[in-house]
Design a protein around this motif. Sequence first.
Motif, mmCIF file in Angstrom:
data_model
loop_
_atom_site.group_PDB
_atom_site.id
_atom_site.type_symbol
_atom_site.label_atom_id
_atom_site.label_comp_id
_atom_site.label_asym_id
_atom_site.label_seq_id
_atom_site.Cartn_x
_atom_site.Cartn_y
_atom_site.Cartn_z
ATOM 1 N N MET A 31 0.828 -1.206 0.000
ATOM 2 C CA MET A 31 0.000 0.000 0.000
ATOM 3 C C MET A 31 0.864 1.258 0.000
ATOM 4 O O MET A 31 0.511 2.247 -0.653
ATOM 5 N N GLU A 32 1.989 1.239 0.704
ATOM 6 C CA GLU A 32 2.893 2.389 0.690
ATOM 7 C C GLU A 32 3.458 2.606 -0.708
ATOM 8 O O GLU A 32 3.594 3.743 -1.155
ATOM 9 N N GLY A 33 3.799 1.516 -1.374
ATOM 10 C CA GLY A 33 4.301 1.620 -2.744
ATOM 11 C C GLY A 33 3.252 2.196 -3.682
ATOM 12 O O GLY A 33 3.559 3.042 -4.531
ATOM 13 N N GLU A 34 2.013 1.750 -3.538
ATOM 14 C CA GLU A 34 0.920 2.275 -4.361
ATOM 15 C C GLU A 34 0.688 3.753 -4.075
ATOM 16 O O GLU A 34 0.450 4.543 -4.993
ATOM 17 N N PHE A 35 0.764 4.126 -2.785
ATOM 18 C CA PHE A 35 0.581 5.532 -2.416
ATOM 19 C C PHE A 35 1.665 6.404 -3.036
ATOM 20 O O PHE A 35 1.376 7.472 -3.592
ATOM 21 N N MET A 36 2.914 5.945 -2.967
ATOM 22 C CA MET A 36 4.012 6.724 -3.533
ATOM 23 C C MET A 36 3.865 6.847 -5.058
ATOM 24 O O MET A 36 4.141 7.903 -5.617
ATOM 25 N N ALA A 37 3.414 5.792 -5.710
ATOM 26 C CA ALA A 37 3.202 5.849 -7.157
ATOM 27 C C ALA A 37 2.097 6.850 -7.503
ATOM 28 O O ALA A 37 2.234 7.642 -8.444
ATOM 29 N N GLU A 38 1.010 6.828 -6.735
ATOM 30 C CA GLU A 38 -0.088 7.774 -6.960
ATOM 31 C C GLU A 38 0.373 9.209 -6.694
ATOM 32 O O GLU A 38 0.025 10.130 -7.438
ATOM 33 N N ARG A 39 1.138 9.401 -5.621
ATOM 34 C CA ARG A 39 1.640 10.727 -5.277
ATOM 35 C C ARG A 39 2.533 11.259 -6.391
ATOM 36 O O ARG A 39 2.400 12.404 -6.817
ATOM 37 N N TYR A 79 2.312 23.176 -2.012
ATOM 38 C CA TYR A 79 1.123 22.804 -1.248
ATOM 39 C C TYR A 79 0.795 21.328 -1.455
ATOM 40 O O TYR A 79 0.473 20.607 -0.508
ATOM 41 N N LEU A 80 0.897 20.867 -2.688
ATOM 42 C CA LEU A 80 0.586 19.478 -3.022
ATOM 43 C C LEU A 80 1.551 18.516 -2.336
ATOM 44 O O LEU A 80 1.129 17.486 -1.794
ATOM 45 N N VAL A 81 2.825 18.843 -2.315
ATOM 46 C CA VAL A 81 3.814 17.994 -1.646
ATOM 47 C C VAL A 81 3.544 17.946 -0.144
ATOM 48 O O VAL A 81 3.583 16.877 0.483
ATOM 49 N N LEU A 82 3.242 19.100 0.449
ATOM 50 C CA LEU A 82 2.938 19.121 1.887
ATOM 51 C C LEU A 82 1.647 18.375 2.193
ATOM 52 O O LEU A 82 1.539 17.718 3.235
ATOM 53 N N LEU A 83 0.676 18.458 1.311
ATOM 54 C CA LEU A 83 -0.569 17.723 1.490
ATOM 55 C C LEU A 83 -0.318 16.214 1.441
ATOM 56 O O LEU A 83 -0.861 15.451 2.239
ATOM 57 N N GLN A 85 2.494 14.733 2.211
ATOM 58 C CA GLN A 85 3.172 14.378 3.462
ATOM 59 C C GLN A 85 2.179 14.254 4.606
ATOM 60 O O GLN A 85 2.295 13.367 5.453
ATOM 61 N N PHE A 86 1.201 15.159 4.643
ATOM 62 C CA PHE A 86 0.177 15.109 5.686
ATOM 63 C C PHE A 86 -0.615 13.805 5.607
ATOM 64 O O PHE A 86 -0.858 13.151 6.618
ATOM 65 N N VAL A 87 -0.996 13.418 4.400
ATOM 66 C CA VAL A 87 -1.752 12.175 4.216
ATOM 67 C C VAL A 87 -0.905 10.974 4.619
ATOM 68 O O VAL A 87 -1.390 10.050 5.275
ATOM 69 N N GLN A 88 0.364 10.990 4.268
ATOM 70 C CA GLN A 88 1.248 9.881 4.627
ATOM 71 C C GLN A 88 1.406 9.782 6.140
ATOM 72 O O GLN A 88 1.373 8.696 6.705
ATOM 73 N N LYS A 89 1.542 10.910 6.820
ATOM 74 C CA LYS A 89 1.648 10.897 8.280
ATOM 75 C C LYS A 89 0.343 10.442 8.915
ATOM 76 O O LYS A 89 0.350 9.790 9.947
#
Length: 145
Positions: A31-39, A79-83, A85-89
């Motif tokens: 799931m982390e890999g999928e999240f990073m790919a989507e990000r 803003y998108l990068v910080l958003l 990061q917020f979702v990942q945290k």
Amino acid sequence: LAEEYRQALRDQRQRQADAEYVKMQAIKEKMEGEFMAERNSLIGDHVFFSALIAAFIWGVGSVTATFSFGVGSALGLMYLVLLAQFVQKMEEGGGASSGRFAIVFLLILLGGKNKETLDILPLIAGFFTYQLAALAQGLKSLQKA
């Protein structure tokens, strides 16, 4: 005999718990890999749309409007990068404020203080390009489903 039975039962439960933990870790990594790919795809879409729109503004508008749109797009990217990061945290259980609203404050401050060098409408339009990228990501997700 009863003690040996209890120990065997404890060992079996421990093996089951270990197997479950390994399974959960594999799911989490996937799931982390999928999240990073989507990000990364979302950030790429933002950069693509920003460049495309900036090129259009350059062709039909002024240099000031193009510069303003570029500044807004850069702030939107931050803003998108910080958003993200917020979702990942938040997935990890943290979810503390990431300071992404400071970017919005900075956008307003730049637009208000630099009226002679920045046009406010292209600045805001550039910032909100990240929402166009998010819409494109949503449409891609619908196509996959």
